[in-house]
Scaffold this active site. Structure first.
Site, PDB file in Angstrom:
ATOM      1  N   ARG A  12      -5.987  11.827   5.469  1.00  0.00           N
ATOM      2  CA  ARG A  12      -6.109  12.142   4.454  1.00  0.00           C
ATOM      3  C   ARG A  12      -7.707  11.116   3.088  1.00  0.00           C
ATOM      4  NH1 ARG A  12      -0.705   9.591   1.487  1.00  0.00           N
ATOM      5  NH2 ARG A  12      -0.953  10.585  -0.751  1.00  0.00           N
TER       6      ARG A  12
ATOM      7  N   GLU B 252      11.548   6.118  -3.195  1.00  0.00           N
ATOM      8  CA  GLU B 252      12.615   7.347  -3.187  1.00  0.00           C
ATOM      9  C   GLU B 252      13.166   7.019  -1.490  1.00  0.00           C
ATOM     10  OE1 GLU B 252       9.914  10.516  -4.615  1.00  0.00           O
ATOM     11  OE2 GLU B 252       8.843   9.375  -3.917  1.00  0.00           O
TER      12      GLU B 252
ATOM     13  N   GLN C  36      10.494   5.610   1.276  1.00  0.00           N
ATOM     14  CA  GLN C  36       9.139   5.458   0.454  1.00  0.00           C
ATOM     15  C   GLN C  36       8.853   4.844  -1.177  1.00  0.00           C
ATOM     16  OE1 GLN C  36       6.991   9.823   0.771  1.00  0.00           O
ATOM     17  NE2 GLN C  36       6.950   9.802  -1.369  1.00  0.00           N
ATOM     18  N   THR C  37       8.064   3.988  -0.528  1.00  0.00           N
ATOM     19  CA  THR C  37       7.462   3.583  -1.744  1.00  0.00           C
ATOM     20  C   THR C  37       5.456   3.714  -2.604  1.00  0.00           C
ATOM     21  OG1 THR C  37       6.494   1.552  -1.466  1.00  0.00           O
ATOM     22  CG2 THR C  37       8.102   1.623  -1.644  1.00  0.00           C
ATOM     23  N   ASN C  38       5.840   3.828  -4.094  1.00  0.00           N
ATOM     24  CA  ASN C  38       4.593   4.925  -4.623  1.00  0.00           C
ATOM     25  C   ASN C  38       4.342   3.957  -5.986  1.00  0.00           C
ATOM     26  OD1 ASN C  38       2.600   5.999  -4.881  1.00  0.00           O
ATOM     27  ND2 ASN C  38       3.194   8.083  -3.821  1.00  0.00           N
TER      28      ASN C  38
ATOM     29  N   ASP D  11       7.921   3.798  -7.850  1.00  0.00           N
ATOM     30  CA  ASP D  11       8.907   4.388  -7.288  1.00  0.00           C
ATOM     31  C   ASP D  11       9.468   3.793  -5.903  1.00  0.00           C
ATOM     32  OD1 ASP D  11       7.958   6.695  -9.344  1.00  0.00           O
ATOM     33  OD2 ASP D  11       6.789   7.791  -7.556  1.00  0.00           O
TER      34      ASP D  11
ATOM     35  N   GLU E 146       3.627   5.595 -12.972  1.00  0.00           N
ATOM     36  CA  GLU E 146       5.019   5.779 -11.844  1.00  0.00           C
ATOM     37  C   GLU E 146       5.436   4.237 -11.027  1.00  0.00           C
ATOM     38  OE1 GLU E 146       7.077   8.561 -10.044  1.00  0.00           O
ATOM     39  OE2 GLU E 146       5.673   9.160 -11.835  1.00  0.00           O
TER      40      GLU E 146
ATOM     41  N   GLY F  92       7.498  16.814   6.417  1.00  0.00           N
ATOM     42  CA  GLY F  92       7.155  17.850   5.863  1.00  0.00           C
ATOM     43  C   GLY F  92       7.405  18.884   5.316  1.00  0.00           C
TER      44      GLY F  92
ATOM     45  N   GLY G 166      -2.014   9.349  -3.884  1.00  0.00           N
ATOM     46  CA  GLY G 166      -0.743   9.276  -4.154  1.00  0.00           C
ATOM     47  C   GLY G 166      -1.336   7.891  -2.896  1.00  0.00           C
ATOM     48  N   ARG G 167      -0.406   6.520  -3.035  1.00  0.00           N
ATOM     49  CA  ARG G 167      -0.540   5.294  -2.670  1.00  0.00           C
ATOM     50  C   ARG G 167       0.779   5.495  -1.867  1.00  0.00           C
ATOM     51  NH1 ARG G 167      -3.887   4.630  -6.886  1.00  0.00           N
ATOM     52  NH2 ARG G 167      -5.786   3.923  -6.467  1.00  0.00           N
ATOM     53  N   GLU G 168       1.470   6.351  -1.032  1.00  0.00           N
ATOM     54  CA  GLU G 168       2.765   5.810  -0.193  1.00  0.00           C
ATOM     55  C   GLU G 168       2.656   5.173   0.728  1.00  0.00           C
ATOM     56  OE1 GLU G 168       1.186   8.919  -0.947  1.00  0.00           O
ATOM     57  OE2 GLU G 168       2.341  10.506  -1.542  1.00  0.00           O
TER      58      GLU G 168
END
Length: 318
Positions: free
Chosen positions: A305, A127, A140-142, A125, A123, A222, A152-154
């Site tokens: 995280r 967003e 937001q990119t991922n 992304d 994927e 969130g 998740g590589r946001e």
């Protein structure tokens, strides 16, 4: 010793930095000049190249299919996907976001193969996350590769323009060398196909998707700000859709294009030139401008995280 005076100093400094950030975003700064890659590819007509994904009643085709509105209301969101899958290429859409209060709303332009590879999908992304104030939509990119959804590589950015006032271009370069996310042709993020990213680098053909949907449980602060449908229906407009790359031949299991000098393909890969293999100096300057002024989150800086950071974070390009 951390005194009351120290505390006051740091509090005032933080408030000052936040005020500067808000001022930068809302005073329409002039971005660096870069080459316009989106001018090099044809715009596509909806019915020839896309199909309804969900929410058919909330999809409006205008101008003979060159302009599409996706709507979200209490009954449903909506979305469409490309009829073909692609293995590498240049993919772009000009998008105008819903105005007014949009907390909890997500507008996405992304690539995925989850329908074909449900347990091992890739994927890429874009967003766009709604907010209480229309100018404060967040980008937001991922990237997910080979089912690596556990990491998740946001990366998240403020935008340097009002995305609800007019159309802006959101584009992706994806090839064997790197993935580049671009906004109005300015790179905002580069993911190198390095040894560190080899297992998590998207490696299988993907479809292109555009959607609007209710993400009340996570999108704004969130999940603290759910969608308020008294401001709906929420309308995201898409035009200038571009897809240029290797179309995947599902029956043969191979792309319908080849590199220059090779045989067996029907066309030359349109995004294998030098300008797509490596970013120019102008593009690097543009990316540094965006990341230094507008990026407010990167997974590579989130030690809470990731006490042990993913290996690609050490490379500085992720």
């Amino acid at each position: 010793m951390f005194t009351t005076a120290n505390s006051l100093f740091f509090s005032l400094s933080f408030i000052s930095c936040m005020a500067m950030a808000v001022s930068i975003r809302h005073n329409s700064p002039i971005p660096p000049s870069v080459a316009s890659l989106t001018d090099r590819f044809p715009h596509l007509v909806f019915d020839r190249t896309f199909a309804v994904l969900f929410g058919a009643k909330n999809i409006q085709r205008l101008s003979n299919g060159s302009y599409v509105n996706l709507m979200l209301d209490k009954s449903s969101g909506s979305g469409f996907k490309s009829k073909e899958m692609y293995y590498y290429g240049f993919f772009s859409a000009a998008i105008k976001l819903p105005s007014d209060y949009s907390a909890g709303v997500v507008v996405a332009f992304y690539m995925s193969n989850s329908e074909v590879y449900p347990h091992n999908h890739d994927e890429i992304d874009f967003e766009l996350l709604g907010h209480e104030k229309r100018k404060d939509w967040a980008l937001q990119t991922n990237v997910y590769g080979n089912g690596s959804t556990g990491t998740g590589r946001e990366e998240k950015f403020y935008l340097w323009f009002d995305p609800t006032a007019e159309f802006h271009e959101y584009s992706v370069i994806w090839n064997q060398h790197h993935i580049v996310f671009l906004v109005d042709n300015i790179p905002v993020r580069e993911v190198n196909h390095s040894e560190a990213m080899s297992r998590a680098y998207p490696s299988k053909p993907m479809s292109i998707y555009s959607t609007i949907w209710d993400a009340s449980d996570w999108a704004t602060h969130g999940g603290k700000k759910p969608v308020n449908y008294k401001f709906g229906p929420f309308v995201a407009s898409f035009k200038d859709l571009e897809m240029a790359g290797c179309t995947w031949n599902q029956s043969k299991g191979s792309p319908l294009c080849t590199k220059s000098g090779q045989s067996g393909g029907l066309s030359i890969d349109p995004v294998e030139g030098n300008e797509f293999i490596k970013m120019s100096q102008q593009q690097q300057i543009g990316m540094q401008w965006v990341r230094s002024k507008f990026m407010f989150y990167s997974y590579c800086n989130d030690l809470k995280r990731f006490p042990v950071l993913p290996p690609e974070c050490k490379e500085g390009k992720h």
